[in-house]
Design a protein around this motif. Structure first.
Motif, short mmCIF file in Angstrom:
data_model
loop_
_atom_site.label_atom_id
_atom_site.label_comp_id
_atom_site.label_asym_id
_atom_site.label_seq_id
_atom_site.Cartn_x
_atom_site.Cartn_y
_atom_site.Cartn_z
N GLN A 62 -17.81 15.80 -74.98
CA GLN A 62 -18.38 16.15 -76.28
C GLN A 62 -19.85 16.55 -76.15
OE1 GLN A 62 -17.51 12.42 -78.23
NE2 GLN A 62 -15.83 13.33 -79.42
N LEU A 63 -20.59 15.79 -75.36
CA LEU A 63 -22.03 16.02 -75.23
C LEU A 63 -22.38 17.07 -74.18
CD1 LEU A 63 -23.28 12.31 -75.34
CD2 LEU A 63 -23.29 13.99 -77.21
N GLY A 64 -21.45 17.31 -73.25
CA GLY A 64 -21.73 18.22 -72.15
C GLY A 64 -22.63 17.60 -71.10
N ARG A 65 -22.69 16.27 -71.10
CA ARG A 65 -23.52 15.54 -70.14
C ARG A 65 -23.04 14.09 -70.11
NH1 ARG A 65 -26.56 12.29 -73.26
NH2 ARG A 65 -27.29 13.04 -75.26
N VAL A 66 -23.53 13.35 -69.14
CA VAL A 66 -23.23 11.92 -69.06
C VAL A 66 -23.95 11.21 -70.21
CG1 VAL A 66 -23.51 9.85 -67.64
CG2 VAL A 66 -22.94 12.03 -66.56
N PRO A 67 -23.24 10.39 -70.97
CA PRO A 67 -23.92 9.68 -72.06
C PRO A 67 -24.92 8.66 -71.52
CG PRO A 67 -21.62 8.97 -71.88
CD PRO A 67 -21.82 10.09 -70.90
N ARG A 68 -26.01 8.50 -72.27
CA ARG A 68 -27.07 7.55 -71.88
C ARG A 68 -27.07 6.35 -72.80
NH1 ARG A 68 -32.26 10.73 -72.60
NH2 ARG A 68 -31.13 11.38 -74.43
#
Length: 181
Positions: free
Chosen positions: A24-30
């Motif tokens: 969804q974010l296009g990246r690893v969630p932080r």
């Protein structure tokens, strides 16, 4: 609009949830702590994040909207001037302003239950203005109806973002609709 489901019990994300959120974010969630709300499609659409990221950076957005379809629809509302109208109403409607202050206090209490960020505001412009509908909608979805009156209003204005089915496929799709809120 059909009402989205009530908040889920905030639970640690599964591996499948982490894959969906990443797509969804296009990246690893932080700073990911929990799934705070699930879309009717089954994927997370709001996550609870840590008040501080792994590197110690404060991250006061406790409820982060991850669904790119919902985020896009909210962006449309923001572009249409909904935030400006809501902020103006806060100055004129004492009952609405009191409800919004209570939403601010709820947000801070939920964040402080995890970690106190002394001197950091809540989020979304609370309690005096409307700065980010994404935050208000995330709070309303995570906390449930009646907690954040302006978040509830924004949800009522949204199209049914889940009607087309899942925005991402956590089992193999990369989420062409990835968003960056």
């Amino acid at each position: 609009m059909e009402t989205p489901p009530p908040p889920t019990e905030h639970a640690p994300p599964t591996e499948r949830d982490v894959a969906a959120i990443g797509a969804q974010l296009g990246r690893v969630p932080r700073g990911l702590r929990a799934v705070a709300h699930r879309c009717p499609c089954g994927n997370p659409d709001v996550v609870e994040t840590a008040p501080r990221l792994e590197d110690g950076t404060p991250f006061p957005t406790l409820y982060y909207l991850t669904c790119p379809r919902a985020a896009s629809a909210i962006g449309t509302l923001e572009a249409e001037g909904v935030m400006k109208d809501m902020t103006a109403r806060l100055a004129e409607d004492e009952e609405l302003a009191a409800g919004y202050r209570a939403a601010h206090e709820d947000y801070i209490a939920r964040r402080d239950a995890i970690e106190v960020l002394q001197g950091f505001p809540s989020a979304g412009g609370m309690p005096d203005r409307v700065k980010c509908l994404h935050v208000l909608v995330g709070h309303s979805l995570a906390a449930g109806p009646g907690v954040n009156p302006l978040g509830d209003e924004a949800i009522a204005l949204l199209p049914e973002w889940w009607r087309k089915g899942p925005c991402v496929d956590p089992d193999g799709g990369t989420g062409a609709e990835g968003g960056d809120q």
